[in-house]
Design a protein around this motif. Structure first.
Motif, PDB file in Angstrom:
ATOM      1  N   PRO A 161       0.798  -1.171   0.040  1.00 47.08           N
ATOM      2  CA  PRO A 161      -0.071  -0.079  -0.086  1.00 47.08           C
ATOM      3  C   PRO A 161       0.915   1.396   0.076  1.00 47.08           C
ATOM      4  N   ALA A 162       1.854   1.252   0.648  1.00 45.51           N
ATOM      5  CA  ALA A 162       3.081   2.393   0.584  1.00 45.51           C
ATOM      6  C   ALA A 162       3.354   2.942  -0.900  1.00 45.51           C
ATOM      7  N   ALA A 163       3.568   1.941  -1.891  1.00 46.78           N
ATOM      8  CA  ALA A 163       3.769   2.290  -3.172  1.00 46.78           C
ATOM      9  C   ALA A 163       2.431   2.289  -4.143  1.00 46.78           C
ATOM     10  N   ASN A 164       1.485   1.663  -3.753  1.00 44.97           N
ATOM     11  CA  ASN A 164       0.073   1.765  -4.344  1.00 44.97           C
ATOM     12  C   ASN A 164      -0.885   1.851  -3.339  1.00 44.97           C
ATOM     13  N   PRO A 165      -1.454   3.017  -3.075  1.00 48.41           N
ATOM     14  CA  PRO A 165      -2.519   3.357  -1.944  1.00 48.41           C
ATOM     15  C   PRO A 165      -3.882   2.709  -2.504  1.00 48.41           C
ATOM     16  N   ALA A 166      -4.148   2.182  -3.440  1.00 49.28           N
ATOM     17  CA  ALA A 166      -5.348   1.679  -3.878  1.00 49.28           C
ATOM     18  C   ALA A 166      -5.383   0.202  -3.672  1.00 49.28           C
ATOM     19  N   ARG A 167      -4.334  -0.383  -3.226  1.00 51.70           N
ATOM     20  CA  ARG A 167      -4.270  -1.777  -2.575  1.00 51.70           C
ATOM     21  C   ARG A 167      -4.941  -2.097  -1.245  1.00 51.70           C
ATOM     22  N   PHE A 168      -5.481  -3.011  -1.414  1.00 52.42           N
ATOM     23  CA  PHE A 168      -6.526  -3.486  -0.083  1.00 52.42           C
ATOM     24  C   PHE A 168      -7.442  -2.399   0.415  1.00 52.42           C
ATOM     25  N   THR A 169      -8.208  -1.862  -0.533  1.00 52.38           N
ATOM     26  CA  THR A 169      -9.241  -0.714  -0.341  1.00 52.38           C
ATOM     27  C   THR A 169     -10.428  -1.372  -0.590  1.00 52.38           C
ATOM     28  N   ASP A 170     -10.585  -2.392  -1.527  1.00 48.74           N
ATOM     29  CA  ASP A 170     -11.807  -2.953  -1.968  1.00 48.74           C
ATOM     30  C   ASP A 170     -11.662  -4.527  -1.442  1.00 48.74           C
ATOM     31  N   ALA A 171     -12.360  -4.631  -0.501  1.00 46.84           N
ATOM     32  CA  ALA A 171     -12.397  -6.071   0.295  1.00 46.84           C
ATOM     33  C   ALA A 171     -12.814  -7.181  -0.540  1.00 46.84           C
ATOM     34  N   ALA A 172     -13.723  -6.870  -1.397  1.00 45.31           N
ATOM     35  CA  ALA A 172     -14.319  -8.064  -2.463  1.00 45.31           C
ATOM     36  C   ALA A 172     -12.953  -8.438  -3.298  1.00 45.31           C
ATOM     37  N   LYS A 173     -12.491  -7.337  -3.844  1.00 41.61           N
ATOM     38  CA  LYS A 173     -11.204  -7.752  -4.637  1.00 41.61           C
ATOM     39  C   LYS A 173     -10.052  -8.485  -3.948  1.00 41.61           C
ATOM     40  N   VAL A 174      -9.960  -7.972  -2.760  1.00 48.23           N
ATOM     41  CA  VAL A 174      -8.851  -8.684  -1.946  1.00 48.23           C
ATOM     42  C   VAL A 174      -9.084 -10.204  -1.537  1.00 48.23           C
ATOM     43  N   GLU A 175     -10.355 -10.454  -1.406  1.00 47.15           N
ATOM     44  CA  GLU A 175     -10.746 -11.764  -1.030  1.00 47.15           C
ATOM     45  C   GLU A 175     -10.545 -12.468  -2.345  1.00 47.15           C
ATOM     46  N   LYS A 176     -11.162 -11.913  -3.473  1.00 47.13           N
ATOM     47  CA  LYS A 176     -11.169 -12.857  -4.955  1.00 47.13           C
ATOM     48  C   LYS A 176      -9.683 -13.048  -5.084  1.00 47.13           C
ATOM     49  N   TRP A 177      -8.891 -11.958  -4.885  1.00 54.58           N
ATOM     50  CA  TRP A 177      -7.121 -12.283  -5.254  1.00 54.58           C
ATOM     51  C   TRP A 177      -6.601 -13.235  -4.382  1.00 54.58           C
ATOM     52  N   PHE A 178      -6.870 -12.979  -3.008  1.00 55.89           N
ATOM     53  CA  PHE A 178      -6.290 -14.044  -2.051  1.00 55.89           C
ATOM     54  C   PHE A 178      -6.520 -15.537  -2.182  1.00 55.89           C
ATOM     55  N   ARG A 179      -7.942 -15.495  -2.628  1.00 57.26           N
ATOM     56  CA  ARG A 179      -8.569 -16.791  -2.859  1.00 57.26           C
ATOM     57  C   ARG A 179      -7.665 -17.497  -4.165  1.00 57.26           C
ATOM     58  N   ARG A 180      -7.911 -16.618  -5.078  1.00 55.31           N
ATOM     59  CA  ARG A 180      -7.265 -17.228  -6.544  1.00 55.31           C
ATOM     60  C   ARG A 180      -5.662 -17.483  -6.312  1.00 55.31           C
TER      61      ARG A 180
END
Length: 146
Positions: free
Chosen positions: A96-115
């Motif tokens: 997140p320090a280099a890309n503040p948009a990371r880990f701001t959309d929980a649905a996307k986070v869960e999708k990508w962790f799952r995949r």
């Protein structure tokens, strides 16, 4: 009688998992997501003591029974751009320090962790594993320094 008790316990656990998943799915900051993972981890393991950035770093940079690691695509320095190991597609920095948009959309986070967990680890990651990785990624500063 025994089946009724087991069914009741399974139903209770299913409801608890749904509530926890809903909690994680509504998070909008890395800290909120971290709190949801902590609640899920504590529910699954009453002895849960918290997340570890060092465990997260080791998980991220280690192979888990196959050739891939999280770092295979996201690099050992996730403050830098990565590249998908198969497609070659550029990946924006994960930290997140280099890309503040990371880990701001929980649905996307869960999708990508799952995949990604299924690809790298061969299973879904636990709440502790996700929380540890997130603890490490949020500890990083732009340029790779802690």
């Amino acid at each position: 009688m025994r089946h009724t008790i087991i069914r009741g316990m399974a139903r209770s656990l299913g409801v608890a998992a749904l509530l926890l998943a809903t909690s994680a799915a509504t998070a909008s900051t890395p800290a909120e997501l971290q709190r949801a993972y902590a609640a899920e981890a504590a529910s699954a393991s009453p002895g849960f003591k918290g997340f570890s950035a060092e465990r997260g770093r080791r998980f991220f940079t280690s192979a888990h029974g196959n050739d891939w690691r999280c770092a295979s695509c996201h690099t050992d320095a996730p403050t830098a751009e990565g590249r998908h190991a198969v497609t070659g597609r550029a990946l924006r920095p994960l930290a997140p320090a280099a890309n503040p948009a990371r880990f701001t959309d929980a649905a996307k986070v869960e999708k990508w962790f799952r995949r990604n967990c299924r690809d790298v680890v061969g299973r879904d990651c636990t709440a502790v594993e996700k929380g540890d990785v997130l603890a490490w990624l949020t500890s990083l500063r732009a340029g790779g320094a802690r």
